[in-house]
Scaffold this active site. Structure first.
Site, mmCIF file in Angstrom:
data_model
loop_
_atom_site.group_PDB
_atom_site.id
_atom_site.type_symbol
_atom_site.label_atom_id
_atom_site.label_comp_id
_atom_site.label_asym_id
_atom_site.label_seq_id
_atom_site.Cartn_x
_atom_site.Cartn_y
_atom_site.Cartn_z
ATOM 1 N N LYS A 114 45.228 26.642 33.980
ATOM 2 C CA LYS A 114 45.741 27.711 33.127
ATOM 3 C C LYS A 114 46.953 27.292 32.316
ATOM 4 O O LYS A 114 47.311 27.945 31.340
ATOM 5 C CB LYS A 114 46.094 28.947 33.970
ATOM 6 C CG LYS A 114 44.855 29.728 34.421
ATOM 7 C CD LYS A 114 45.230 31.102 34.965
ATOM 8 C CE LYS A 114 43.976 31.896 35.306
ATOM 9 N NZ LYS A 114 44.296 33.174 35.959
ATOM 10 N N LYS A 197 30.116 28.152 31.381
ATOM 11 C CA LYS A 197 30.006 29.465 32.007
ATOM 12 C C LYS A 197 30.278 30.569 30.992
ATOM 13 O O LYS A 197 31.134 30.410 30.126
ATOM 14 C CB LYS A 197 31.076 29.583 33.110
ATOM 15 C CG LYS A 197 30.539 29.268 34.470
ATOM 16 C CD LYS A 197 31.515 29.504 35.614
ATOM 17 C CE LYS A 197 32.735 30.339 35.356
ATOM 18 N NZ LYS A 197 33.518 30.591 36.573
ATOM 19 N N LYS A 200 35.193 35.381 29.473
ATOM 20 C CA LYS A 200 35.856 36.349 28.593
ATOM 21 C C LYS A 200 36.665 35.643 27.513
ATOM 22 O O LYS A 200 37.006 36.244 26.513
ATOM 23 C CB LYS A 200 36.736 37.295 29.397
ATOM 24 C CG LYS A 200 37.824 36.617 30.202
ATOM 25 C CD LYS A 200 38.500 37.579 31.160
ATOM 26 C CE LYS A 200 39.251 36.788 32.215
ATOM 27 N NZ LYS A 200 39.403 37.485 33.470
#
Ligand code: AMP
Ligand code: TRP
Length: 331
Positions: A114, A197, A200
């Site tokens: 992240k 994948k 969002k």
């Protein structure tokens, strides 16, 4: 015999769930609640580890609650609640942070992922200690089983380590949970980049089916999904990721096995195939979308449900927190 205790949660970090969340989390949870004593949380304290607009966050919490219920989580049977409504989460996270090694926390790969783009300087300390808060979520409820995607497995391992360490140092206090990792067919890929994948944060919206998309838009996205030029409708993750993804999606929403679908589509073209997949997905999602919108039209009732369930959660969490405080000599 009592059902085993189960805990899972999702962040209220988008305006709608996508088909990956629906198949990979919500559908599984709906089944698991039948034979588990389930707690499902909306982890707003995790969401604020990256900047959020208060107004948007408030809406997204309600929207996620409505989608959980519309997707089949029964708020009378399962405890569906908002993490920040139960103060014990933040309190236990602090206690656990004092027995977490700095090096141990530094090895969490999600933090590294992240912060890969923006750099660690720009990240909050909350993002760094995120896994400790997740450990508190799980340990507060004496959860035995934690269904998560494989990206969260390391956090459940940390939870086990912290629970075991605490029990050893301060006496038996916590139940040690086990992760339950998602089956392969429940992992859904991007319709445009079927090697990635469904997510969002995808760059191209055409690759992502949102639960709250209009049905016509959903059908269109599926009809424009990337496939291949070989023409055969069979599952082969390496060679035919696009077709395999569509087969997995259709299998998940209809309950028909991939092998039976392959037989059903034998000799058909991709046009027919995609149209049938689109119809099946729309048949599954359109009622969920409508029910979500109905629930959102009555926010007071939704808030009431969440308040009742927060009371149920608090009763369990506070008892565990008290045990932990006593064990550490803080009572
Ligand atoms: P996230 O959207 O990453 O916060 O994930 C919320 C939940 O949905 C987690 O339990 C994930 O494992 C699951 N999930 C997210 N993306 C997918 C996907 N593409 N396929 C299957 N499950 C997913
Ligand atoms: N970190 C999880 C995710 O991003 C969400 C989460 C928070 C969670 N607390 C949890 C999942 C406890 C399972 C159990 O998907």
């Amino acid at each position: 015999m009592a059902h085993p205790r189960l805990y899972s949660g999702m962040q209220p970090s988008s305006g709608s769930l996508h088909l990956g969340n629906y198949i990979g989390a919500l559908q599984q949870w709906r089944r698991l609640q039948e034979d588990h004593d389930a707690f499902f949380s909306i982890v707003d304290l995790h969401a604020i580890t990256v900047p959020q607009s208060p107004q948007v966050l408030r809406e997204q919490v309600r929207t996620l609650a409505a989608q959980y219920i519309a997707g089949g989580i029964d708020p009378d049977r399962s405890c569906l609640y908002v993490q920040s409504h139960v103060a014990a989460h933040a309190q236990l996270a602090w206690l656990l942070s004092t027995i977490t090694g700095f090096g141990e926390a530094s090895r969490m790969t999600q933090f590294k992922d992240k912060t890969a783009k923006g750099g660690q300087e720009a990240a909050s300390v909350g993002l760094f200690t995120y896994p400790i808060l997740m450990a508190a979520d799980i340990l507060l409820y004496d959860a035995e089983i934690v269904p998560v995607g494989d990206d969260q497995k390391q956090h459940v391992e940390l939870t086990r380590d912290l629970g075991e360490r605490f029990n050893k140092r301060f006496g038996a206090t916590f139940t040690i949970p086990k992760p339950r990792i998602l089956a392969d067919g429940a992992r859904i890929y991007d319709l445009q980049i079927p090697q990635s994948k469904m997510s969002k944060s995808a760059d191209n919206d055409k690759g992502v089916i949102w639960l709250l998309d209009e049905p016509a838009k959903t059908a269109k996205k599926i009809r424009s999904a990337v496939t291949d030029t070989d023409g055969a409708i069979r599952a082969d993750r390496a060679e035919k990721p696009g077709v395999t993804n569509l087969l997995d999606i259709m299998s998940a929403v209809t309950g028909t096995s991939v092998a039976d679908l392959e037989a059903h589509f034998d000799g058909q073209g991709y046009g027919v195939f995609k149209t049938e997949v689109a119809d099946a997905v729309v048949a599954e999602l359109a009622p969920v979308r409508e029910r979500t919108l109905e629930l959102l039209a009555d926010p007071a009732e939704l808030d009431r449900l969440l308040a009742v369930n927060a009371d149920r959660a608090r009763a369990v969490a506070d008892a565990t927190l008290t045990r932990a405080l006593e064990a550490m000599g803080l009572r």
